[in-house]
Motif scaffolding. Structure first.
Motif, short mmCIF file in Angstrom:
data_model
loop_
_atom_site.label_atom_id
_atom_site.label_comp_id
_atom_site.label_asym_id
_atom_site.label_seq_id
_atom_site.Cartn_x
_atom_site.Cartn_y
_atom_site.Cartn_z
N PHE A 267 -23.76 51.50 -37.58
CA PHE A 267 -22.51 50.75 -37.48
C PHE A 267 -22.52 49.80 -36.28
O PHE A 267 -22.00 48.68 -36.37
CB PHE A 267 -21.32 51.71 -37.39
CG PHE A 267 -21.16 52.56 -38.62
CD1 PHE A 267 -20.84 51.98 -39.84
CD2 PHE A 267 -21.34 53.93 -38.57
CE1 PHE A 267 -20.68 52.75 -40.99
CE2 PHE A 267 -21.20 54.71 -39.70
CZ PHE A 267 -20.87 54.13 -40.92
N ARG A 268 -23.06 50.23 -35.14
CA ARG A 268 -23.10 49.35 -33.98
C ARG A 268 -23.91 48.10 -34.25
O ARG A 268 -23.50 46.98 -33.96
CB ARG A 268 -23.69 50.08 -32.76
CG ARG A 268 -23.53 49.29 -31.46
CD ARG A 268 -24.67 49.52 -30.48
NE ARG A 268 -25.92 48.95 -30.93
CZ ARG A 268 -26.22 47.65 -30.82
NH1 ARG A 268 -25.36 46.80 -30.31
NH2 ARG A 268 -27.40 47.19 -31.25
N LEU A 269 -25.09 48.29 -34.87
CA LEU A 269 -25.96 47.15 -35.18
C LEU A 269 -25.30 46.22 -36.18
O LEU A 269 -25.33 44.99 -36.01
CB LEU A 269 -27.30 47.66 -35.73
CG LEU A 269 -28.26 46.59 -36.23
CD1 LEU A 269 -28.69 45.68 -35.09
CD2 LEU A 269 -29.49 47.23 -36.89
N LEU B 112 -40.21 44.05 -18.27
CA LEU B 112 -39.25 44.42 -19.31
C LEU B 112 -39.90 44.20 -20.66
O LEU B 112 -40.35 43.09 -20.97
CB LEU B 112 -37.97 43.58 -19.20
CG LEU B 112 -36.87 43.91 -20.22
CD1 LEU B 112 -35.49 43.75 -19.60
CD2 LEU B 112 -36.95 43.05 -21.48
N SER B 113 -39.98 45.26 -21.47
CA SER B 113 -40.56 45.18 -22.82
C SER B 113 -39.47 45.37 -23.86
O SER B 113 -38.58 46.22 -23.69
CB SER B 113 -41.66 46.23 -23.00
OG SER B 113 -42.74 46.01 -22.12
N VAL B 114 -39.53 44.58 -24.91
CA VAL B 114 -38.55 44.62 -25.99
C VAL B 114 -39.18 45.28 -27.21
O VAL B 114 -40.24 44.85 -27.67
CB VAL B 114 -38.05 43.21 -26.35
CG1 VAL B 114 -37.05 43.26 -27.50
CG2 VAL B 114 -37.43 42.52 -25.14
N ASP C 93 -32.39 48.18 -34.97
CA ASP C 93 -31.82 47.95 -33.65
C ASP C 93 -32.94 47.72 -32.64
O ASP C 93 -34.13 47.85 -32.96
CB ASP C 93 -30.97 49.15 -33.24
CG ASP C 93 -29.77 48.75 -32.38
OD1 ASP C 93 -29.81 47.65 -31.81
OD2 ASP C 93 -28.82 49.54 -32.30
N TYR C 94 -32.58 47.39 -31.43
CA TYR C 94 -33.57 47.08 -30.40
C TYR C 94 -33.30 47.94 -29.16
O TYR C 94 -32.17 48.37 -28.91
CB TYR C 94 -33.53 45.60 -30.01
CG TYR C 94 -32.15 45.10 -29.64
CD1 TYR C 94 -31.66 45.23 -28.34
CD2 TYR C 94 -31.33 44.48 -30.58
CE1 TYR C 94 -30.40 44.77 -27.99
CE2 TYR C 94 -30.07 44.01 -30.24
CZ TYR C 94 -29.61 44.17 -28.95
OH TYR C 94 -28.37 43.71 -28.61
N ILE C 95 -34.36 48.20 -28.41
CA ILE C 95 -34.21 48.88 -27.13
C ILE C 95 -35.10 48.17 -26.11
O ILE C 95 -36.03 47.44 -26.47
CB ILE C 95 -34.58 50.37 -27.21
CG1 ILE C 95 -36.07 50.54 -27.45
CG2 ILE C 95 -33.76 51.10 -28.26
CD1 ILE C 95 -36.55 51.92 -27.10
N PHE C 96 -34.81 48.41 -24.84
CA PHE C 96 -35.59 47.84 -23.75
C PHE C 96 -36.25 48.95 -22.94
O PHE C 96 -35.71 50.06 -22.84
CB PHE C 96 -34.70 47.01 -22.80
CG PHE C 96 -33.91 45.94 -23.48
CD1 PHE C 96 -34.54 44.85 -24.03
CD2 PHE C 96 -32.53 46.02 -23.56
CE1 PHE C 96 -33.81 43.85 -24.65
CE2 PHE C 96 -31.79 45.04 -24.18
CZ PHE C 96 -32.44 43.94 -24.73
N GLU C 97 -37.38 48.63 -22.37
CA GLU C 97 -38.02 49.51 -21.40
C GLU C 97 -38.32 48.68 -20.16
O GLU C 97 -38.97 47.64 -20.26
CB GLU C 97 -39.31 50.10 -21.97
CG GLU C 97 -40.03 51.02 -20.99
CD GLU C 97 -41.30 51.59 -21.60
OE1 GLU C 97 -41.30 52.77 -21.99
OE2 GLU C 97 -42.30 50.84 -21.70
N LEU D 243 -40.77 47.19 -35.68
CA LEU D 243 -39.56 47.99 -35.53
C LEU D 243 -39.76 49.08 -34.49
O LEU D 243 -40.86 49.64 -34.36
CB LEU D 243 -39.18 48.62 -36.87
CG LEU D 243 -39.07 47.66 -38.06
CD1 LEU D 243 -38.71 48.43 -39.32
CD2 LEU D 243 -38.05 46.56 -37.78
N TYR D 244 -38.71 49.38 -33.75
CA TYR D 244 -38.80 50.48 -32.79
C TYR D 244 -39.04 51.77 -33.55
O TYR D 244 -38.33 52.10 -34.51
CB TYR D 244 -37.51 50.57 -31.97
CG TYR D 244 -37.46 51.82 -31.13
CD1 TYR D 244 -38.44 52.07 -30.17
CD2 TYR D 244 -36.45 52.77 -31.31
CE1 TYR D 244 -38.41 53.22 -29.40
CE2 TYR D 244 -36.41 53.92 -30.54
CZ TYR D 244 -37.40 54.15 -29.59
OH TYR D 244 -37.38 55.29 -28.85
#
Length: 504
Positions: free
Chosen positions: A65-67, A355-357, A340-344, A326-327
């Protein structure tokens, strides 16, 4: 925050939509940026999408839902920012009681209409396919459909426009330049780059590295930077086929399959149809991805299940395949892997950050860029605020974001320009059309005609302003002229390009 000392604030690896978007956003906040791409801009995943800015209706089934909300909000933000390359499209979803029940589809579409605060696009309606013209190409057993809104996008040009905007604000953009080594030296990164055409080496220094290498994100972390990560991307192949358009009207279709996958059947390039996509786990080199026979058969079977006109492989005029990075959330079903996406952020003990996407989708690239810069704000406390939400992309600064009104103005200003050519220029370049046309006062001033819609001046413009370094850069990514050229026409253009690139 300038690079006058030879030190950039950000070094961005990867010239896809996320890398170009972050470069643009960062430059607009006052950071100095160097973006490098080992191939052409958008040559990988970002030019091999389904060409949609959409909320992701099917992601609701996986409770994303957030995405979906973020994507639905972004849909209208992007529509305002680039009305020449993004425009509304209506999708017809024939109901098949053998697949999802009608109540579930209605619930999903209700959420889709209201989750993102829709303002500009029309809402869902129910169609009686026996009476509605949208039912004409469908088999008679499909009696009801739901029609909803999403948007079309020229994905490769979206990347180009972000890179152009970044460049106009001061960013350095290097294409066909591989990042061969990045090493920390105190609070800076020392970066080695290799020109993939000449083999020449160059070096740069940066306070931060942003890794938007897509399918190669882990390669940059491990092989290039010599670091480790607990996160990874999962490569999923998505293939599309292009056939002659086989229905009347501007509407697209979305059909369901017994395996719960959905297939888009979209108008493409006026007289063609774009059909896709598949979701296949992929373990090969991203550079080698192609649509295989099983995928092509699957897409044809999906269309033929619903439409009166039965497609065969002989109808295919083009196919392409891309690898979605995809993550990896350990989902068993490739279709269920989060979009969805996340960062490291690897900052060591107060060292220069990396910073990696991981993940992401084309619709949410702008918001991803915004979030990425917010993650970097502790390292650049003087950077400016978020700004891209109300800004236009190059060529998108039309009055009231009204493309039809703009096209009408163009026809008045350049009465000698054929209507179909004026529309082509307006669609690809928006208000940058004036720079392309330049001082021309007649059609002959635009030079040799390779096809009725492709003239010498356009090719020169792309070489001069959009980093086009090969004939394919122009025919496949800057434009889609290659889809409409005979082998003889293509050969003539390649010969022209070779002559003019050597002279340059």
């Amino acid at each position: 925050m300038s690079s006058e000392s030879g030190i950039y604030d950000l070094f961005v690896v990867g010239g896809g939509v996320n890398g170009a978007g972050i470069a643009r956003d960062a430059t607009g906040r006052g950071l100095s940026v160097l973006l490098c791409e080992k191939d052409d801009l958008a040559q990988g995943t970002s030019s091999r999408s389904g060409k949609l800015v959409h909320g992701g209706l099917r992601y609701l089934e996986y409770y994303e839902f957030r995405l979906v909300r973020e994507a639905l909000i972004e849909r209208e933000v992007l529509l305002r920012s680039a009305p020449h390359i993004i425009w509304p499209m209506r999708f017809v979803l024939p109901h098949n009681p053998e697949d999802r029940p009608a109540w579930l589809v209605r619930l999903g579409l209700f959420l889709y209409d209201h989750l993102g605060g829709r303002k500009r696009l029309p809402g869902t309606r129910t169609l009686n396919l026996a009476q509605a013209p949208e039912g004409a190409p469908l088999k008679p057993q499909y009696r009801k459909a739901f029609e909803y809104s999403d948007c079309w996008v020229d994905d490769a040009r979206l990347v180009l426009l972000n890179a152009l905007d970044a460049h106009s604000r001061g960013a350095t953009v290097k294409t066909r330049t591989a990042c061969s080594s990045i090493r920390r030296t105190g609070d800076l990164w020392t970066i080695e780059m290799t020109d993939t055409v000449t083999g020449a080496k160059s070096e740069a220094k940066a306070r931060c590295v942003v890794n938007t290498a897509g399918p190669w994100v882990n390669d940059i972390i491990g092989r290039v930077a010599g670091l480790n990560s607990s996160r990874s991307v999962r490569l999923v192949k998505g293939s599309h086929i292009v056939v002659p358009k086989f229905w009347e009207g501007r509407q697209a279709y979305l059909v369901q399959n017994p395996d719960k996958r959905v297939i888009f059947i979209n108008p493409y390039q006026n007289d063609l149809a774009l059909i896709g996509t598949t979701d296949i786990p992929y373990e090969g080199r991203p550079e080698d991805v192609t649509a295989d026979g099983n995928e092509i058969a699957y897409l044809i079977k999906s269309v033929n299940r619903y439409f009166k006109q039965q497609l065969t492989e002989a109808d295919i005029v083009h196919s392409f395949s891309g690898v979605r990075p995809l993550y990896d959330d350990n989902a068993a079903n490739p279709s269920a892997v989060t979009r969805d996406y996340i960062f490291e952020v690897d900052a060591g003990d107060g060292q220069a950050p990396l910073l990696s996407v991981f993940g992401g989708k084309i619709t949410t690239f702008r918001k991803l860029s915004d979030h990425a810069l917010e993650r970097l704000k502790p390292f650049f406390p003087k950077m400016g605020p978020a700004w891209t939400g109300s800004a236009t992309l190059p060529g998108g600064d039309m009055r009231d974001a009204d493309f039809d009104q703009f096209l009408g103005d163009i026809k008045v200003r350049y009465p000698w320009l054929p209507a179909d050519l004026a529309k082509h220029y307006a669609r690809l370049y928006g208000t940058r059309l004036h720079a392309l046309v330049g001082k021309a006062t007649g059609i002959d001033d635009l030079g040799i005609a390779f096809t009725p819609l492709f003239r010498e001046r356009e090719a020169q413009f792309l070489m001069e302003t959009e980093w086009a370094q090969t004939a394919n850069d122009i025919l496949e990514r800057r434009t889609k002229h290659g889809l409409h050229m005979t082998p003889v026409q293509r050969q003539a253009f390649v010969a022209w390009y070779d002559d003019h690139s050597e002279a340059a």
